[in-house]
Design an enzyme around this catalytic site. Structure first.
Site, short mmCIF file in Angstrom:
data_model
loop_
_atom_site.label_atom_id
_atom_site.label_comp_id
_atom_site.label_asym_id
_atom_site.label_seq_id
_atom_site.Cartn_x
_atom_site.Cartn_y
_atom_site.Cartn_z
N TRP A 187 0.83 -1.19 0.00
CA TRP A 187 0.00 0.00 0.00
C TRP A 187 0.87 1.24 0.00
O TRP A 187 2.00 1.23 0.49
CB TRP A 187 -0.92 -0.01 1.21
CG TRP A 187 -1.83 -1.18 1.29
CD1 TRP A 187 -2.60 -1.69 0.27
CD2 TRP A 187 -2.09 -1.99 2.43
NE1 TRP A 187 -3.33 -2.76 0.70
CE2 TRP A 187 -3.03 -2.97 2.04
CE3 TRP A 187 -1.61 -1.99 3.75
CZ2 TRP A 187 -3.51 -3.93 2.91
CZ3 TRP A 187 -2.08 -2.94 4.61
CH2 TRP A 187 -3.03 -3.89 4.20
N VAL A 209 2.42 2.41 3.37
CA VAL A 209 3.36 1.52 4.08
C VAL A 209 4.50 1.11 3.16
O VAL A 209 5.65 1.48 3.35
CB VAL A 209 2.64 0.27 4.64
CG1 VAL A 209 3.63 -0.63 5.37
CG2 VAL A 209 1.48 0.66 5.56
N CYS A 210 4.17 0.33 2.15
CA CYS A 210 5.19 -0.33 1.34
C CYS A 210 5.76 0.55 0.23
O CYS A 210 6.75 0.17 -0.40
CB CYS A 210 4.63 -1.61 0.75
SG CYS A 210 4.12 -2.79 2.03
N VAL A 211 5.16 1.71 -0.01
CA VAL A 211 5.75 2.67 -0.94
C VAL A 211 6.46 3.78 -0.18
O VAL A 211 7.62 4.10 -0.48
CB VAL A 211 4.68 3.26 -1.89
CG1 VAL A 211 5.31 4.30 -2.82
CG2 VAL A 211 4.01 2.17 -2.71
#
Length: 231
Positions: free
Chosen positions: A136, A139-141
């Site tokens: 997401w 979070v992950c970006v």
């Protein structure tokens, strides 16, 4: 008088030549196929289930455009997953079409930058510009984007090939990344920035074929032009 006229003419010609030369030089912030690495993170089934900031069909199309662009222009591309086999599930078929399973980097860390193998793969490309997209956004970006910026990289993120668990979550992450110095772009923008000139025939057909498949209304327009106008 003649000397003055010659001086004015020479200055004018010099200015014109200077402007023409400058006009042919693209901005340093524009991306080219050879100056960056592309990192696509966690475009997986489980992550998509909770993505609410963008329609899943639009997200998949945009992801296909980004993956296709990476393949067409031979951009060093890193595909990373999180617990692919035990939790998050398979990567979108729109990515597998261009980058088949087998070379994805699976992680346990939420921040790709903190995974030794992923970090080595990204930094090992030798590129000082990095383009990120993933799930997401919040979070992950945002994690690897902020981390890469702190290590001195020029960072871009593809906002419409990323998504969050809510519109607010996505937008707050976008604002945070921009405030940190990252540059937002979109999937079509990324593709066309790499093509840049329709006279580049070696990539013209692959690019227009990609857009016809995944480019929505723009793709339909290209199909119309090709079929009806023979353009």
């Amino acid at each position: 008088m003649k000397t003055l006229i010659k001086s004015i003419a020479a200055a004018f010609i010099s200015t014109v030549v200077s402007v023409a030369a400058y006009a042919q030089k693209p901005a340093a912030n524009l991306l080219s196929p050879t100056d960056h690495a592309l990192v696509m993170i966690d475009h997986e089934s489980q992550m998509a289930f909770a993505t609410k900031s963008i329609d899943i069909n639009v997200l998949r199309q945009n992801t296909g455009i980004v993956a296709g662009a990476g393949k067409i222009f031979k951009v060093p591309t890193i595909i990373s997953t999180v617990f692919e086999k035990s939790f998050a599930g398979p990567v979108f078929p729109e990515i597998q079409e261009f980058f088949p399973a087998g070379n994805y980097i699976d992680r346990t860390t939420m921040n790709t930058w903190e995974d030794p193998k992923a970090h080595k793969a990204i930094t090992g490309t030798g590129k000082k510009k990095i383009v990120f997209a993933g799930l997401w956004t919040e979070v992950c970006v945002v994690g690897p984007v902020l981390s890469a910026i702190e290590e001195g990289y020029k960072v871009y993120f593809i906002s419409d090939a990323s998504g969050g668990v809510s519109q607010e979550a996505h937008e707050m992450a976008v604002q945070r990344m921009i405030q940190a110095g990252a540059q937002p772009i979109t999937s079509i923008q990324y593709l066309l920035e790499l093509q840049r000139d329709w006279a580049r025939q070696e990539t013209y057909k692959p690019v227009t074929d990609l857009v016809k498949k995944y480019g929505g209304a723009y793709g339909i327009g290209i199909q119309y032009a090709h079929d009806m106008l023979k353009h």
